[in-house]
Design a protein around this motif. Structure first.
Motif, PDB file in Angstrom:
ATOM      1  N   ARG A  19    -113.096 -28.044 -56.481  1.00 45.17           N
ATOM      2  CA  ARG A  19    -113.327 -29.174 -55.581  1.00 45.17           C
ATOM      3  C   ARG A  19    -114.080 -28.727 -54.326  1.00 45.17           C
ATOM      4  NH1 ARG A  19    -113.389 -34.321 -56.447  1.00 45.17           N
ATOM      5  NH2 ARG A  19    -111.346 -34.311 -57.462  1.00 45.17           N
ATOM      6  N   ARG A  20    -113.840 -27.514 -53.851  1.00 43.62           N
ATOM      7  CA  ARG A  20    -114.512 -27.018 -52.651  1.00 43.62           C
ATOM      8  C   ARG A  20    -115.960 -26.604 -52.914  1.00 43.62           C
ATOM      9  NH1 ARG A  20    -109.903 -23.150 -49.756  1.00 43.62           N
ATOM     10  NH2 ARG A  20    -108.629 -24.846 -48.933  1.00 43.62           N
ATOM     11  N   GLY A  21    -116.342 -26.544 -54.173  1.00 44.89           N
ATOM     12  CA  GLY A  21    -117.740 -26.251 -54.464  1.00 44.89           C
ATOM     13  C   GLY A  21    -117.989 -25.060 -55.348  1.00 44.89           C
ATOM     14  N   ALA A  22    -116.944 -24.325 -55.721  1.00 41.79           N
ATOM     15  CA  ALA A  22    -117.132 -23.170 -56.603  1.00 41.79           C
ATOM     16  C   ALA A  22    -117.421 -23.640 -58.019  1.00 41.79           C
ATOM     17  CB  ALA A  22    -115.867 -22.300 -56.591  1.00 41.79           C
ATOM     18  N   ASP A  80    -117.359 -23.614 -44.495  1.00 40.54           N
ATOM     19  CA  ASP A  80    -115.909 -23.551 -44.572  1.00 40.54           C
ATOM     20  C   ASP A  80    -115.365 -24.835 -45.172  1.00 40.54           C
ATOM     21  OD1 ASP A  80    -115.763 -21.054 -43.449  1.00 40.54           O
ATOM     22  OD2 ASP A  80    -115.768 -21.858 -41.389  1.00 40.54           O
ATOM     23  N   PRO A  81    -114.242 -24.759 -45.897  1.00 44.25           N
ATOM     24  CA  PRO A  81    -113.642 -25.968 -46.443  1.00 44.25           C
ATOM     25  C   PRO A  81    -113.082 -26.828 -45.325  1.00 44.25           C
ATOM     26  CG  PRO A  81    -112.185 -24.092 -46.759  1.00 44.25           C
ATOM     27  CD  PRO A  81    -113.478 -23.543 -46.245  1.00 44.25           C
ATOM     28  N   PRO A  82    -113.003 -28.143 -45.547  1.00 48.13           N
ATOM     29  CA  PRO A  82    -112.472 -29.022 -44.501  1.00 48.13           C
ATOM     30  C   PRO A  82    -111.029 -28.674 -44.197  1.00 48.13           C
ATOM     31  CG  PRO A  82    -112.639 -30.176 -46.612  1.00 48.13           C
ATOM     32  CD  PRO A  82    -113.349 -28.868 -46.766  1.00 48.13           C
ATOM     33  N   PRO A  83    -110.604 -28.838 -42.950  1.00 45.62           N
ATOM     34  CA  PRO A  83    -109.227 -28.499 -42.586  1.00 45.62           C
ATOM     35  C   PRO A  83    -108.235 -29.463 -43.208  1.00 45.62           C
ATOM     36  CG  PRO A  83    -110.311 -29.635 -40.794  1.00 45.62           C
ATOM     37  CD  PRO A  83    -111.375 -29.374 -41.812  1.00 45.62           C
ATOM     38  N   GLY A  84    -106.969 -29.069 -43.185  1.00 41.23           N
ATOM     39  CA  GLY A  84    -105.901 -29.924 -43.671  1.00 41.23           C
ATOM     40  C   GLY A  84    -105.572 -29.648 -45.116  1.00 41.23           C
ATOM     41  N   PRO A  85    -104.464 -30.198 -45.604  1.00 39.72           N
ATOM     42  CA  PRO A  85    -104.024 -29.968 -46.987  1.00 39.72           C
ATOM     43  C   PRO A  85    -104.973 -30.604 -47.989  1.00 39.72           C
ATOM     44  CG  PRO A  85    -102.707 -31.694 -45.961  1.00 39.72           C
ATOM     45  CD  PRO A  85    -103.557 -31.095 -44.875  1.00 39.72           C
ATOM     46  N   VAL A  86    -105.067 -29.984 -49.148  1.00 42.80           N
ATOM     47  CA  VAL A  86    -105.914 -30.508 -50.217  1.00 42.80           C
ATOM     48  C   VAL A  86    -105.027 -31.227 -51.223  1.00 42.80           C
ATOM     49  CG1 VAL A  86    -107.526 -29.929 -52.053  1.00 42.80           C
ATOM     50  CG2 VAL A  86    -107.514 -28.608 -49.939  1.00 42.80           C
ATOM     51  N   PRO A  87    -105.302 -32.486 -51.576  1.00 38.40           N
ATOM     52  CA  PRO A  87    -104.472 -33.192 -52.549  1.00 38.40           C
ATOM     53  C   PRO A  87    -104.619 -32.564 -53.925  1.00 38.40           C
ATOM     54  CG  PRO A  87    -106.423 -34.496 -52.032  1.00 38.40           C
ATOM     55  CD  PRO A  87    -106.414 -33.321 -51.095  1.00 38.40           C
ATOM     56  N   SER A  88    -103.561 -31.940 -54.414  1.00 42.45           N
ATOM     57  CA  SER A  88    -103.661 -31.165 -55.644  1.00 42.45           C
ATOM     58  C   SER A  88    -103.481 -31.983 -56.896  1.00 42.45           C
ATOM     59  CB  SER A  88    -102.631 -30.032 -55.625  1.00 42.45           C
ATOM     60  OG  SER A  88    -101.320 -30.560 -55.584  1.00 42.45           O
ATOM     61  N   ALA A  89    -102.761 -33.118 -56.829  1.00 45.19           N
ATOM     62  CA  ALA A  89    -102.445 -33.867 -58.046  1.00 45.19           C
ATOM     63  C   ALA A  89    -103.708 -34.362 -58.735  1.00 45.19           C
ATOM     64  CB  ALA A  89    -101.523 -35.035 -57.714  1.00 45.19           C
ATOM     65  N   ARG A 142    -118.609 -19.231 -73.508  1.00 42.59           N
ATOM     66  CA  ARG A 142    -119.562 -20.300 -73.846  1.00 42.59           C
ATOM     67  C   ARG A 142    -119.085 -21.645 -73.304  1.00 42.59           C
ATOM     68  NH1 ARG A 142    -119.865 -17.581 -78.920  1.00 42.59           N
ATOM     69  NH2 ARG A 142    -118.362 -19.056 -79.794  1.00 42.59           N
ATOM     70  N   ALA A 143    -117.781 -21.866 -73.371  1.00 41.20           N
ATOM     71  CA  ALA A 143    -117.236 -23.124 -72.865  1.00 41.20           C
ATOM     72  C   ALA A 143    -117.463 -23.240 -71.357  1.00 41.20           C
ATOM     73  CB  ALA A 143    -115.751 -23.221 -73.187  1.00 41.20           C
ATOM     74  N   LYS A 144    -117.252 -22.136 -70.636  1.00 45.70           N
ATOM     75  CA  LYS A 144    -117.482 -22.149 -69.191  1.00 45.70           C
ATOM     76  C   LYS A 144    -118.936 -22.464 -68.867  1.00 45.70           C
ATOM     77  CE  LYS A 144    -113.900 -18.748 -67.999  1.00 45.70           C
ATOM     78  NZ  LYS A 144    -113.674 -17.396 -67.426  1.00 45.70           N
ATOM     79  N   LYS A 145    -119.852 -21.875 -69.620  1.00 47.62           N
ATOM     80  CA  LYS A 145    -121.273 -22.114 -69.367  1.00 47.62           C
ATOM     81  C   LYS A 145    -121.640 -23.561 -69.662  1.00 47.62           C
ATOM     82  CE  LYS A 145    -122.744 -17.354 -70.300  1.00 47.62           C
ATOM     83  NZ  LYS A 145    -123.489 -16.462 -71.233  1.00 47.62           N
ATOM     84  N   THR A 146    -121.001 -24.132 -70.689  1.00 48.34           N
ATOM     85  CA  THR A 146    -121.305 -25.509 -71.077  1.00 48.34           C
ATOM     86  C   THR A 146    -120.959 -26.492 -69.969  1.00 48.34           C
ATOM     87  OG1 THR A 146    -120.946 -25.009 -73.417  1.00 48.34           O
ATOM     88  CG2 THR A 146    -120.830 -27.328 -72.772  1.00 48.34           C
ATOM     89  N   ILE A 147    -119.843 -26.243 -69.278  1.00 49.11           N
ATOM     90  CA  ILE A 147    -119.420 -27.191 -68.243  1.00 49.11           C
ATOM     91  C   ILE A 147    -119.839 -26.757 -66.846  1.00 49.11           C
ATOM     92  CG2 ILE A 147    -117.468 -28.017 -69.595  1.00 49.11           C
ATOM     93  CD1 ILE A 147    -115.656 -26.282 -67.830  1.00 49.11           C
ATOM     94  N   ALA A 148    -120.674 -25.730 -66.746  1.00 50.04           N
ATOM     95  CA  ALA A 148    -121.156 -25.287 -65.437  1.00 50.04           C
ATOM     96  C   ALA A 148    -121.873 -26.441 -64.746  1.00 50.04           C
ATOM     97  CB  ALA A 148    -122.097 -24.103 -65.598  1.00 50.04           C
ATOM     98  N   GLY A 149    -121.502 -26.700 -63.521  1.00 47.99           N
ATOM     99  CA  GLY A 149    -122.137 -27.766 -62.761  1.00 47.99           C
ATOM    100  C   GLY A 149    -121.492 -29.125 -62.915  1.00 47.99           C
ATOM    101  N   VAL A 150    -120.582 -29.272 -63.874  1.00 49.55           N
ATOM    102  CA  VAL A 150    -119.878 -30.546 -64.033  1.00 49.55           C
ATOM    103  C   VAL A 150    -118.829 -30.661 -62.938  1.00 49.55           C
ATOM    104  CG1 VAL A 150    -118.403 -31.928 -65.542  1.00 49.55           C
ATOM    105  CG2 VAL A 150    -120.237 -30.542 -66.528  1.00 49.55           C
ATOM    106  N   ARG A 151    -118.800 -31.785 -62.238  1.00 52.50           N
ATOM    107  CA  ARG A 151    -117.896 -31.933 -61.103  1.00 52.50           C
ATOM    108  C   ARG A 151    -116.611 -32.636 -61.524  1.00 52.50           C
ATOM    109  NH1 ARG A 151    -119.789 -30.344 -56.537  1.00 52.50           N
ATOM    110  NH2 ARG A 151    -118.134 -31.436 -55.408  1.00 52.50           N
ATOM    111  N   LEU A 152    -115.574 -32.439 -60.714  1.00 49.69           N
ATOM    112  CA  LEU A 152    -114.264 -33.015 -61.031  1.00 49.69           C
ATOM    113  C   LEU A 152    -114.209 -34.515 -60.799  1.00 49.69           C
ATOM    114  CD1 LEU A 152    -111.735 -30.409 -59.587  1.00 49.69           C
ATOM    115  CD2 LEU A 152    -112.322 -30.821 -61.964  1.00 49.69           C
ATOM    116  N   ASP A 153    -115.189 -35.093 -60.121  1.00 43.42           N
ATOM    117  CA  ASP A 153    -115.105 -36.515 -59.803  1.00 43.42           C
ATOM    118  C   ASP A 153    -115.702 -37.396 -60.904  1.00 43.42           C
ATOM    119  OD1 ASP A 153    -117.695 -35.775 -59.475  1.00 43.42           O
ATOM    120  OD2 ASP A 153    -117.902 -36.444 -57.403  1.00 43.42           O
ATOM    121  N   LYS A 154    -116.042 -36.806 -62.039  1.00 38.41           N
ATOM    122  CA  LYS A 154    -116.555 -37.584 -63.153  1.00 38.41           C
ATOM    123  C   LYS A 154    -115.411 -38.325 -63.840  1.00 38.41           C
ATOM    124  CE  LYS A 154    -120.855 -36.127 -62.872  1.00 38.41           C
ATOM    125  NZ  LYS A 154    -121.977 -37.012 -62.564  1.00 38.41           N
ATOM    126  N   ALA A 155    -115.619 -39.620 -64.127  1.00 39.50           N
ATOM    127  CA  ALA A 155    -114.598 -40.382 -64.833  1.00 39.50           C
ATOM    128  C   ALA A 155    -114.506 -39.899 -66.279  1.00 39.50           C
ATOM    129  CB  ALA A 155    -114.947 -41.867 -64.801  1.00 39.50           C
TER     130      ALA A 155
END
Length: 380
Positions: A19-22, A80-89, A142-155
């Motif tokens: 989520r932070r961009g890695a 730097d990541p934004p301050p405050g807790p990160v919603p993990s759920a 191979r699986a990691k390379k396949t999803i490289a660049g895919v973001r968590l906010d995709k439905a």
């Protein structure tokens, strides 16, 4: 903190880094480095999750800054990541979707889920699937390379995630990792972060099936069919939990495939003896399943249920409407032929089914069935 508790934090920490961009591969490496550090020190602070996130993020930043040629990683490292807790759920749920991305093959999705969400090592996953560790490492890479660049906010569709977990559960046990237990753990974790009746349905199905596991094999390790199982060996507490979860899911009136399958399992679990099984209701649930899915396996199981509810000839008629090339078709036909009073045809079909069986336990069971009928026929 136990090993299971530590592994339970992996998807949360990994999701935060993504989520932070890695990118996924770099984040997964950083989380593994943080776990090694945790194991090396032998103790974690009270806020173990926060400690792991901090250490993993630092490991990622170190790796990103060292790779000067990779400009995108440098850009992420310099912010730097934004301050405050990160919603993990929500992040954890997104990680499930990411590992079950539709661009991945089912085998790769399962392996990546076990690695990233389950926290298993590549060696453990390879042993569970009976393949060389190098082969599994390549599959995960191979699986990691396949999803490289895919973001968590995709439905994504939750059914994709459930299908992956169901595949994990059906692998059962091999190596030093019990995949059935692992699948139940992951399904519980998913149910904690997403409110969906089919998630509950899958968890209930797993529990109801797993409750019968102690009775599925005999003293020599041979397969024991459901009708012949010692029901005193079933885990009644697990059955009660599964039924309770299923009833809550069904009350929401959003029926899905896994809820219907769990309802069938619950009816089997409710019968004190095989003879008391409510086959009429089971047929009705298979009719519901047939409307929900086009799986030919549903048709095979329905033919067995019809044979029990309405007699073997009715079961054979239901079976005749299916493709004879289906896996287990001959085994089902053999069972129905035997009940119809044709042991000669049944023995032949059991032997044919044994030759086509996909695993040793099933093959041995079918061969025993054929031998039993042939021996009975040869007696004076």
């Amino acid at each position: 903190m136990t090993d299971a508790q530590l592994r339970g934090l992996i998807p949360v920490v990994l999701a935060v880094l993504v989520r932070r961009g890695a990118d996924f591969a770099a984040a997964e490496d950083a989380v593994q480095d943080a776990l090694v550090e945790a194991l090396r020190t032998g103790a974690l602070p009270a806020d173990a999750k926060g400690w792991l996130i901090t250490v993993a993020w630092r490991r990622f930043l170190d790796a990103a800054r060292a790779g000067a040629a990779r400009r995108r990683r440098e850009d992420v490292a310099d912010s730097d990541p934004p301050p405050g807790p990160v919603p993990s759920a929500d992040d954890t749920l997104g990680l499930y979707f990411l590992c079950a991305h539709p661009s991945l093959t089912p085998a790769s999705a399962v392996a990546l889920t076990l690695r990233a969400v389950g926290g298993l090592t590549t060696r453990q996953i390879a042993a569970a699937y009976l393949v060389p560790e190098s082969t599994m490492a390549q599959r995960i890479s191979r699986a990691k390379k396949t999803i490289a660049g895919v973001r968590l906010d995709k439905a994504a569709d939750v059914s994709t995630v459930l299908r992956v977990l169901y595949l994990v559960f059906n692998e059962g046990y091999s190596g030093d990792v019990d995949l059935a237990v692992e699948a139940i753990r992951l399904a519980r974790q998913l149910a904690a972060v997403v409110d969906h009746p089919e998630v509950a349905g899958l968890l209930a199905l797993m529990l109801l099936h797993h409750a019968r596991r102690p009775a599925r094999t005999g003293k020599g390790g041979g397969l024991v069919p459901l009708a012949d199982q010692d029901r005193d060996r079933w885990d009644t507490a697990m059955i009660a939990e599964g039924v309770r979860i299923l009833q809550t899911a069904l009350s929401r009136d959003r029926l899905g495939e896994f809820q219907a399958q769990a309802a069938v399992a619950a009816l089997h679990a409710d019968a004190r003896t095989a003879a008391e099984t409510d086959w009429v209701q089971i047929v009705e649930w298979y009719d519901e399943l047939a409307r929900l899915t086009d799986s030919p396996i549903v048709g095979l199981n329905r033919a067995v249920a019809v044979g029990e509810a309405d007699g073997p000839q009715a079961g054979l008629a239901a079976l005749a409407a299916l493709d004879p090339a289906l896996p287990r078709y001959r085994a089902v036909e053999a069972h129905l032929r035997e009940r119809a009073g044709d042991p000669v045809a049944a023995a032949r079909l059991y032997a044919e089914a044994a030759r086509a069986a996909s695993n040793t336990a099933e093959r041995d069971h079918l061969n025993r069935q054929a031998a039993r009928l042939n021996t009975a026929r040869d007696r004076p």
